[in-house]
Scaffold this motif. Structure first.
Motif, PDB file in Angstrom:
ATOM      1  N   VAL A 147     -32.267 -24.596   2.452  1.00 45.80           N
ATOM      2  CA  VAL A 147     -31.000 -25.274   2.707  1.00 45.80           C
ATOM      3  C   VAL A 147     -31.124 -26.141   3.959  1.00 45.80           C
ATOM      4  O   VAL A 147     -31.528 -25.648   5.017  1.00 45.80           O
ATOM      5  N   PRO A 148     -30.785 -27.422   3.860  1.00 44.59           N
ATOM      6  CA  PRO A 148     -30.875 -28.286   5.032  1.00 44.59           C
ATOM      7  C   PRO A 148     -29.764 -27.998   6.031  1.00 44.59           C
ATOM      8  O   PRO A 148     -28.709 -27.474   5.687  1.00 44.59           O
ATOM      9  N   ALA A 149     -30.011 -28.342   7.282  1.00 49.14           N
ATOM     10  CA  ALA A 149     -28.997 -28.185   8.315  1.00 49.14           C
ATOM     11  C   ALA A 149     -27.881 -29.212   8.110  1.00 49.14           C
ATOM     12  O   ALA A 149     -28.096 -30.262   7.499  1.00 49.14           O
ATOM     13  N   GLY A 150     -26.694 -28.885   8.597  1.00 52.83           N
ATOM     14  CA  GLY A 150     -25.591 -29.826   8.523  1.00 52.83           C
ATOM     15  C   GLY A 150     -24.327 -29.188   7.981  1.00 52.83           C
ATOM     16  O   GLY A 150     -24.366 -28.119   7.353  1.00 52.83           O
ATOM     17  N   ILE A 151     -23.205 -29.843   8.223  1.00 53.54           N
ATOM     18  CA  ILE A 151     -21.904 -29.371   7.769  1.00 53.54           C
ATOM     19  C   ILE A 151     -21.566 -30.048   6.441  1.00 53.54           C
ATOM     20  O   ILE A 151     -21.626 -31.269   6.329  1.00 53.54           O
ATOM     21  N   GLU A 152     -21.236 -29.250   5.455  1.00 50.82           N
ATOM     22  CA  GLU A 152     -20.804 -29.773   4.163  1.00 50.82           C
ATOM     23  C   GLU A 152     -19.282 -29.881   4.176  1.00 50.82           C
ATOM     24  O   GLU A 152     -18.579 -28.897   4.424  1.00 50.82           O
ATOM     25  N   VAL A 153     -18.781 -31.073   3.928  1.00 49.82           N
ATOM     26  CA  VAL A 153     -17.342 -31.330   3.929  1.00 49.82           C
ATOM     27  C   VAL A 153     -16.931 -31.798   2.539  1.00 49.82           C
ATOM     28  O   VAL A 153     -17.579 -32.675   1.965  1.00 49.82           O
ATOM     29  N   PHE A 154     -15.874 -31.216   2.007  1.00 49.54           N
ATOM     30  CA  PHE A 154     -15.365 -31.662   0.710  1.00 49.54           C
ATOM     31  C   PHE A 154     -13.853 -31.485   0.679  1.00 49.54           C
ATOM     32  O   PHE A 154     -13.283 -30.688   1.430  1.00 49.54           O
ATOM     33  N   GLU A 155     -13.221 -32.228  -0.188  1.00 47.75           N
ATOM     34  CA  GLU A 155     -11.767 -32.163  -0.345  1.00 47.75           C
ATOM     35  C   GLU A 155     -11.423 -31.310  -1.551  1.00 47.75           C
ATOM     36  O   GLU A 155     -11.840 -31.618  -2.677  1.00 47.75           O
ATOM     37  N   ASP A 156     -10.694 -30.249  -1.318  1.00 49.72           N
ATOM     38  CA  ASP A 156     -10.200 -29.427  -2.413  1.00 49.72           C
ATOM     39  C   ASP A 156      -8.797 -29.909  -2.756  1.00 49.72           C
ATOM     40  O   ASP A 156      -7.933 -30.014  -1.883  1.00 49.72           O
ATOM     41  N   ARG A 157      -8.553 -30.220  -4.012  1.00 44.79           N
ATOM     42  CA  ARG A 157      -7.288 -30.835  -4.404  1.00 44.79           C
ATOM     43  C   ARG A 157      -6.098 -29.892  -4.205  1.00 44.79           C
ATOM     44  O   ARG A 157      -4.962 -30.354  -4.063  1.00 44.79           O
ATOM     45  N   TRP A 158      -6.322 -28.595  -4.173  1.00 45.76           N
ATOM     46  CA  TRP A 158      -5.243 -27.635  -3.959  1.00 45.76           C
ATOM     47  C   TRP A 158      -5.163 -27.219  -2.483  1.00 45.76           C
ATOM     48  O   TRP A 158      -4.078 -27.133  -1.903  1.00 45.76           O
ATOM     49  N   LEU A 159      -6.307 -26.999  -1.864  1.00 44.57           N
ATOM     50  CA  LEU A 159      -6.365 -26.390  -0.542  1.00 44.57           C
ATOM     51  C   LEU A 159      -6.627 -27.376   0.585  1.00 44.57           C
ATOM     52  O   LEU A 159      -6.544 -26.998   1.761  1.00 44.57           O
ATOM     53  N   GLY A 160      -6.929 -28.637   0.256  1.00 47.23           N
ATOM     54  CA  GLY A 160      -7.196 -29.614   1.299  1.00 47.23           C
ATOM     55  C   GLY A 160      -8.651 -29.628   1.729  1.00 47.23           C
ATOM     56  O   GLY A 160      -9.529 -29.052   1.084  1.00 47.23           O
ATOM     57  N   GLN A 161      -8.919 -30.267   2.850  1.00 50.67           N
ATOM     58  CA  GLN A 161     -10.306 -30.439   3.301  1.00 50.67           C
ATOM     59  C   GLN A 161     -10.936 -29.097   3.676  1.00 50.67           C
ATOM     60  O   GLN A 161     -10.319 -28.263   4.334  1.00 50.67           O
ATOM     61  N   GLN A 162     -12.188 -28.931   3.252  1.00 51.28           N
ATOM     62  CA  GLN A 162     -12.951 -27.721   3.521  1.00 51.28           C
ATOM     63  C   GLN A 162     -14.255 -28.105   4.209  1.00 51.28           C
ATOM     64  O   GLN A 162     -14.838 -29.160   3.929  1.00 51.28           O
ATOM     65  N   ARG A 163     -14.727 -27.227   5.080  1.00 52.11           N
ATOM     66  CA  ARG A 163     -15.977 -27.463   5.809  1.00 52.11           C
ATOM     67  C   ARG A 163     -16.780 -26.175   5.835  1.00 52.11           C
ATOM     68  O   ARG A 163     -16.219 -25.090   6.033  1.00 52.11           O
ATOM     69  N   GLN A 164     -18.075 -26.299   5.660  1.00 51.90           N
ATOM     70  CA  GLN A 164     -18.931 -25.121   5.791  1.00 51.90           C
ATOM     71  C   GLN A 164     -20.328 -25.530   6.236  1.00 51.90           C
ATOM     72  O   GLN A 164     -20.909 -26.490   5.705  1.00 51.90           O
ATOM     73  N   ASP A 165     -20.837 -24.826   7.224  1.00 55.83           N
ATOM     74  CA  ASP A 165     -22.241 -24.958   7.621  1.00 55.83           C
ATOM     75  C   ASP A 165     -23.019 -24.010   6.717  1.00 55.83           C
ATOM     76  O   ASP A 165     -23.129 -22.815   6.993  1.00 55.83           O
ATOM     77  N   VAL A 166     -23.539 -24.542   5.602  1.00 52.26           N
ATOM     78  CA  VAL A 166     -24.146 -23.692   4.581  1.00 52.26           C
ATOM     79  C   VAL A 166     -25.361 -22.951   5.138  1.00 52.26           C
ATOM     80  O   VAL A 166     -25.558 -21.764   4.866  1.00 52.26           O
ATOM     81  N   ALA A 167     -26.170 -23.641   5.931  1.00 54.34           N
ATOM     82  CA  ALA A 167     -27.374 -23.009   6.469  1.00 54.34           C
ATOM     83  C   ALA A 167     -27.023 -21.792   7.328  1.00 54.34           C
ATOM     84  O   ALA A 167     -27.747 -20.784   7.310  1.00 54.34           O
ATOM     85  N   ARG A 168     -25.922 -21.869   8.060  1.00 55.60           N
ATOM     86  CA  ARG A 168     -25.534 -20.763   8.933  1.00 55.60           C
ATOM     87  C   ARG A 168     -24.712 -19.715   8.205  1.00 55.60           C
ATOM     88  O   ARG A 168     -24.922 -18.513   8.364  1.00 55.60           O
ATOM     89  N   ALA A 169     -23.747 -20.155   7.394  1.00 55.06           N
ATOM     90  CA  ALA A 169     -22.827 -19.218   6.745  1.00 55.06           C
ATOM     91  C   ALA A 169     -23.445 -18.528   5.536  1.00 55.06           C
ATOM     92  O   ALA A 169     -23.082 -17.400   5.206  1.00 55.06           O
TER      93      ALA A 169
END
Length: 293
Positions: A147-169
């Motif tokens: 998994v590459p480093a970095g924050i993954e950001v996406f928009e959830d149509r129900w819950l709004g913007q989501q962010r996750q550091d996949v490498a860490r979490a």
């Protein structure tokens, strides 16, 4: 772009009230957009699959008027497709063998995450023990994605913007399990890409899988679908989500409109008056389009 949605139940038992909420939301979102709604049987986890449950699920959907488009796909018939994607990643050095046991993974994760909140579903992030090679005397049990480093950001149509550091979490997650079966994360990304799925509407319990699926999709040269994660139905006795593992009862099909209305209200709408599933779904589609399209 033509809207393509999908409902992808696992055949570990019949549909229950919680799974109907996701199915109904997915169906209505596709129909409100004038798109296609596909059915995929996610039986990649063969030990959990119950013989005949896939046909029961299909019968339940049809009894409720939730008719899908095109042919049904079973993941158990797609081994060669998953192998091709796996080989592509391996050829680029993006996969490595892991010899850790579950206990070792949990212990390493607990030491790594002291004082840090872990995922809500109690998943422990992989500490990367085998990332630079297997320890002496160890053989690969499972195969993981780098998994590459970095924050993954996406928009959830129900819950709004989501962010996750996949490498860490999450860490380097499994693509092929120790028992030789393909991991859900690989299968769902490959299948969504192969079916040109543009929108995924599913239960909020899968929200924590989304960021890693988006990472994997891009590594495979795919465009991640838009997502909407709808509320879960909780068991009033335990507070846990309704699930087949928690012995949630199968849907009552003797009064299909009542059953549909219960799922509809769980999505935040007021009850609809209808005599048949078809008339209910037409009215629900119009109300869904007014709110979400």
């Amino acid at each position: 772009m033509t809207y393509v949605g999908r409902f992808a139940p696992s055949p570990s038992g019949p549909l229950h009230a919680g799974s109907l909420v996701a199915a109904l939301a997915s169906y209505l979102d596709a129909r409100a957009a004038g798109g296609r709604w596909l059915l995929r049987i996610e039986d990649v986890d063969k030990p959990r699959s119950v013989p005949g449950a896939d046909r029961v699920i299909m019968g339940q959907l049809e009894a409720l008027g939730l008719h899908w488009d095109g042919e049904v796909i079973w993941q158990s018939a797609r081994d060669a497709v998953y192998q091709h994607a796996f080989d592509d990643l391996a050829a680029r050095g993006l996969i490595y063998g892991c010899g850790c046991t579950r206990r070792e993974i949990a212990e390493a994760a607990d030491a790594r995450t002291q004082g840090v909140d872990i995922l809500a579903d109690s998943e422990r992030p992989y500490a990367g023990t085998c990332r630079h090679g297997l320890p002496p005397g160890r053989a690969a049990r499972a195969w993981r994605l780098r998994v590459p480093a970095g924050i993954e950001v996406f928009e959830d149509r129900w819950l709004g913007q989501q962010r996750q550091d996949v490498a860490r979490a999450v860490g380097d997650f499994v693509l092929r399990r120790a028992d030789g079966l393909w991991a859900y994360q690989l299968a769902v990304v490959v299948d969504d890409g192969a079916q040109n799925v543009t929108d995924v509407v599913r239960g909020a319990d899968l929200l924590t899988s989304t960021a890693r699926q988006h990472v994997l999709a891009r590594m495979l040269g795919l465009t991640p679908p838009r997502v909407m994660h709808v509320p879960l139905i909780l068991d009033p006795r335990t507070g846990l989500k309704l699930s087949k593992q928690n012995h949630a009862p199968a849907l009552d099909l003797t009064q299909p409109v009542v059953t549909l209305n219960q799922a509809w209200q769980a999505l935040g709408f007021t009850p609809l008056t209808a005599s048949h599933p078809e008339t209910f779904l037409r009215a629900a589609c119009a109300a869904w389009a007014a709110r979400w399209r």
